[in-house]
Write a protein that holds these residues in place. Structure first.
Motif, mmCIF file in Angstrom:
data_model
loop_
_atom_site.group_PDB
_atom_site.id
_atom_site.type_symbol
_atom_site.label_atom_id
_atom_site.label_comp_id
_atom_site.label_asym_id
_atom_site.label_seq_id
_atom_site.Cartn_x
_atom_site.Cartn_y
_atom_site.Cartn_z
ATOM 1 N N LYS A 171 -55.032 30.881 56.027
ATOM 2 C CA LYS A 171 -53.720 31.356 55.588
ATOM 3 C C LYS A 171 -52.611 30.786 56.470
ATOM 4 O O LYS A 171 -51.525 30.446 55.986
ATOM 5 C CB LYS A 171 -53.668 32.896 55.621
ATOM 6 N N THR A 172 -52.900 30.685 57.766
ATOM 7 C CA THR A 172 -51.914 30.138 58.699
ATOM 8 C C THR A 172 -51.632 28.674 58.393
ATOM 9 O O THR A 172 -50.471 28.240 58.410
ATOM 10 C CB THR A 172 -52.423 30.272 60.152
ATOM 11 N N ILE A 173 -52.690 27.937 58.094
ATOM 12 C CA ILE A 173 -52.535 26.512 57.764
ATOM 13 C C ILE A 173 -51.698 26.351 56.501
ATOM 14 O O ILE A 173 -50.819 25.485 56.429
ATOM 15 C CB ILE A 173 -53.915 25.836 57.567
ATOM 16 N N ILE A 174 -51.965 27.183 55.509
ATOM 17 C CA ILE A 174 -51.221 27.122 54.245
ATOM 18 C C ILE A 174 -49.742 27.413 54.485
ATOM 19 O O ILE A 174 -48.864 26.717 53.945
ATOM 20 C CB ILE A 174 -51.811 28.109 53.218
ATOM 21 N N LEU A 217 -58.379 21.075 52.515
ATOM 22 C CA LEU A 217 -58.544 22.119 51.498
ATOM 23 C C LEU A 217 -57.266 22.927 51.308
ATOM 24 O O LEU A 217 -56.930 23.319 50.191
ATOM 25 C CB LEU A 217 -59.700 23.047 51.881
ATOM 26 N N SER A 218 -56.549 23.169 52.393
ATOM 27 C CA SER A 218 -55.286 23.913 52.283
ATOM 28 C C SER A 218 -54.270 23.123 51.463
ATOM 29 O O SER A 218 -53.542 23.697 50.644
ATOM 30 C CB SER A 218 -54.730 24.227 53.674
ATOM 31 N N LYS A 219 -54.227 21.823 51.647
ATOM 32 C CA LYS A 219 -53.317 20.965 50.890
ATOM 33 C C LYS A 219 -53.691 20.955 49.407
ATOM 34 O O LYS A 219 -52.821 21.080 48.528
ATOM 35 C CB LYS A 219 -53.351 19.534 51.450
ATOM 36 N N LEU A 220 -54.981 20.815 49.134
ATOM 37 C CA LEU A 220 -55.450 20.816 47.749
ATOM 38 C C LEU A 220 -55.184 22.163 47.091
ATOM 39 O O LEU A 220 -54.773 22.230 45.921
ATOM 40 C CB LEU A 220 -56.953 20.502 47.699
ATOM 41 N N PHE A 221 -55.405 23.234 47.839
ATOM 42 C CA PHE A 221 -55.204 24.586 47.313
ATOM 43 C C PHE A 221 -53.737 24.811 46.954
ATOM 44 O O PHE A 221 -53.428 25.382 45.896
ATOM 45 C CB PHE A 221 -55.651 25.616 48.360
ATOM 46 N N ILE A 222 -52.828 24.381 47.816
ATOM 47 C CA ILE A 222 -51.401 24.578 47.579
ATOM 48 C C ILE A 222 -50.948 23.841 46.328
ATOM 49 O O ILE A 222 -50.312 24.424 45.439
ATOM 50 C CB ILE A 222 -50.568 24.103 48.790
ATOM 51 N N VAL A 223 -51.268 22.555 46.242
ATOM 52 C CA VAL A 223 -50.803 21.746 45.110
ATOM 53 C C VAL A 223 -51.466 22.183 43.809
ATOM 54 O O VAL A 223 -50.809 22.326 42.774
ATOM 55 C CB VAL A 223 -51.054 20.241 45.359
ATOM 56 N N CYS A 224 -52.762 22.412 43.865
ATOM 57 C CA CYS A 224 -53.498 22.840 42.675
ATOM 58 C C CYS A 224 -52.991 24.197 42.190
ATOM 59 O O CYS A 224 -52.728 24.386 40.997
ATOM 60 C CB CYS A 224 -54.992 22.900 42.997
ATOM 61 N N GLY A 225 -52.844 25.133 43.128
ATOM 62 C CA GLY A 225 -52.359 26.465 42.776
ATOM 63 C C GLY A 225 -50.939 26.435 42.241
ATOM 64 O O GLY A 225 -50.619 27.101 41.256
ATOM 65 N N ARG A 254 -49.355 9.128 61.267
ATOM 66 C CA ARG A 254 -49.268 10.583 61.053
ATOM 67 C C ARG A 254 -50.606 11.316 61.231
ATOM 68 O O ARG A 254 -50.617 12.473 61.654
ATOM 69 C CB ARG A 254 -48.701 10.866 59.667
ATOM 70 N N PRO A 255 -51.749 10.682 60.884
ATOM 71 C CA PRO A 255 -53.030 11.402 61.073
ATOM 72 C C PRO A 255 -53.293 11.836 62.511
ATOM 73 O O PRO A 255 -54.023 12.803 62.740
ATOM 74 C CB PRO A 255 -54.072 10.370 60.620
ATOM 75 N N ILE A 256 -52.676 11.131 63.478
ATOM 76 C CA ILE A 256 -52.889 11.479 64.885
ATOM 77 C C ILE A 256 -52.450 12.919 65.134
ATOM 78 O O ILE A 256 -53.133 13.698 65.817
ATOM 79 C CB ILE A 256 -52.098 10.517 65.802
ATOM 80 N N LEU A 257 -51.291 13.298 64.544
ATOM 81 C CA LEU A 257 -50.789 14.658 64.705
ATOM 82 C C LEU A 257 -51.684 15.660 63.981
ATOM 83 O O LEU A 257 -52.027 16.714 64.546
ATOM 84 C CB LEU A 257 -49.364 14.752 64.159
ATOM 85 N N LEU A 258 -52.095 15.318 62.767
ATOM 86 C CA LEU A 258 -52.953 16.226 61.996
ATOM 87 C C LEU A 258 -54.288 16.461 62.685
ATOM 88 O O LEU A 258 -54.790 17.580 62.732
ATOM 89 C CB LEU A 258 -53.189 15.661 60.589
ATOM 90 N N PHE A 259 -54.860 15.398 63.210
ATOM 91 C CA PHE A 259 -56.178 15.496 63.840
ATOM 92 C C PHE A 259 -56.123 16.179 65.202
ATOM 93 O O PHE A 259 -57.166 16.488 65.784
ATOM 94 C CB PHE A 259 -56.807 14.112 63.974
ATOM 95 N N SER A 260 -54.909 16.369 65.715
ATOM 96 C CA SER A 260 -54.767 17.050 67.007
ATOM 97 C C SER A 260 -54.772 18.572 66.851
ATOM 98 O O SER A 260 -54.871 19.301 67.836
ATOM 99 C CB SER A 260 -53.458 16.622 67.700
ATOM 100 N N TYR A 261 -54.678 19.043 65.589
ATOM 101 C CA TYR A 261 -54.721 20.489 65.350
ATOM 102 C C TYR A 261 -56.105 21.036 65.717
ATOM 103 O O TYR A 261 -57.125 20.394 65.450
ATOM 104 C CB TYR A 261 -54.456 20.811 63.875
ATOM 105 N N PRO A 262 -56.148 22.231 66.339
ATOM 106 C CA PRO A 262 -57.448 22.832 66.693
ATOM 107 C C PRO A 262 -58.117 23.481 65.480
ATOM 108 O O PRO A 262 -58.581 24.622 65.542
ATOM 109 C CB PRO A 262 -57.049 23.876 67.746
ATOM 110 N N VAL A 263 -58.116 22.755 64.379
ATOM 111 C CA VAL A 263 -58.696 23.230 63.124
ATOM 112 C C VAL A 263 -59.481 22.083 62.516
ATOM 113 O O VAL A 263 -59.123 20.909 62.691
ATOM 114 C CB VAL A 263 -57.585 23.677 62.131
ATOM 115 N N SER A 264 -60.546 22.402 61.823
ATOM 116 C CA SER A 264 -61.360 21.348 61.220
ATOM 117 C C SER A 264 -60.561 20.573 60.177
ATOM 118 O O SER A 264 -59.687 21.130 59.508
ATOM 119 C CB SER A 264 -62.611 21.948 60.566
#
Length: 235
Positions: free
Chosen positions: A2-5, A105-113, A89-99
Motif C-alpha cells: 500500500k505504501t508503494i502504491i 506489481l504496484s505499477k501494474l495494479f495502479i494502471v490496470c485498476g 532511473r532504475p538505479i533509484l528504483l533498485f535502491s528501494y528496500p523493497v523487492s
C-alpha cells in the motif's frame, strides 16, 4: 504494498490522468449523440442501421471507448514503467528496500485498476446522461430501461478488462526496446485488431467471454515476462 502504491501515485501525479478521463468522457458523450443521430440523417440508408437501437449502439460505442482507453492505458504504462526503467532511473528504483517484483506489481495494479474503474465510471455516466436526455430528444426512440443499464454494465466490464490487458501486452512489447512509441503503437494496433474481432463476435456472448479470458491469460503471461525482465536487469 500500500505504501508503494501511495508513493507511485504521488510521483506520477494521478490527477493528470483523472483530468484526461474527464476530457475523454465529455468527448465520448459527443460521439454517442453523434452515433445515435446518424440513422436520422439518412433513414433509408442500410449502412446506418448499425447505429440504430440500443442493441447496436451500446456494443459499438463500448468498442470505440475501449480503443480510447487502450491508448490511455499505454500512455500511463509508458510513464509508470518504460520511463522509470530507462536510462539511469532504475538505479533509484533498485535502491528501494523493497523487492523489484512488488514495485512492478504496484505499477501494474495502479494502471490496470485505473483503466478498469475509470472506463466503467466513464461509460456509466455517459449513458446515464444520454438516457436522461432521451426523455426529451428521442434519438433512439426506445425507453432507457433497467435491462439496458444491465447490458451497458456487462459490456463495459468486459471491454474495460480487455482494454486493461491490451495495455499490459503493449507495455510488454515496449519494454523490450524501452520505447514509449513502441508501447503506444502496439496498443493502437492491438486495439484496432480487437475492435474488429469484438464487433464481429458481438452477437455471440460466449465468444466474447472466451476472448476476454484469453486476453486475461495473455495479460498475466506478459506481466510475468515484465517482472522477470526487471528482476534480471543490471544497472
Amino acid at each position: 504494498m500500500k505504501t508503494i502504491i501511495r508513493l507511485e501515485l504521488k510521483k506520477n501525479k494521478i490527477s493528470t490522468y483523472i483530468i484526461a478521463d474527464i476530457i475523454i468522457a465529455i468527448t465520448m458523450l459527443g460521439f454517442l449523440f453523434l452515433f445515435a443521430y446518424a440513422p436520422l440523417i439518412e433513414p433509408g440508408d442500410k449502412d446506418m442501421a448499425i447505429f440504430s437501437g440500443y442493441n447496436n449502439l451500446i456494443p459499438l460505442f463500448d468498442v470505440f471507448n475501449m480503443a480510447v482507453f487502450c491508448v490511455m492505458s499505454s500512455v500511463m504504462y509508458s510513464k509508470f514503467v518504460i520511463e522509470d526503467y530507462s536510462g539511469k532511473r532504475p538505479i533509484l528504483l533498485f535502491s528501494y528496500p523493497v523487492s523489484r517484483k512488488k514495485v512492478v506489481l504496484s505499477k501494474l495494479f495502479i494502471v490496470c485498476g485505473f483503466t478498469v474503474i475509470s472506463m466503467f465510471i466513464n461509460n456509466f455516466i455517459i449513458f446515464l446522461i444520454f438516457g436522461i436526455t432521451e426523455n426529451f430528444i428521442h434519438l433512439v426512440g426506445k425507453n432507457f430501461t433497467f435491462h439496458i443499464i444491465l447490458q451497458i454494465a456487462e459490456n463495459t466490464i468486459i471491454m474495460s478488462i480487455i482494454a486493461a490487458n491490451i495495455g499490459i501486452i503493449a507495455v510488454g512489447a515496449g519494454f523490450i526496446k524501452k520505447s514509449v512509441p513502441t508501447t503506444i503503437v502496439s496498443a493502437v494496433l492491438l486495439a484496432s485488431l480487437m475492435c474488429n474481432i469484438v464487433v464481429n463476435a458481438s452477437i455471440n456472448k460466449v465468444a466474447i467471454y472466451v476472448l476476454t479470458v484469453i486476453m486475461v491469460i495473455i495479460g498475466i503471461v506478459c506481466s510475468g515476462f515484465l517482472i522477470k525482465k526487471i528482476n534480471i536487469m543490471e544497472v
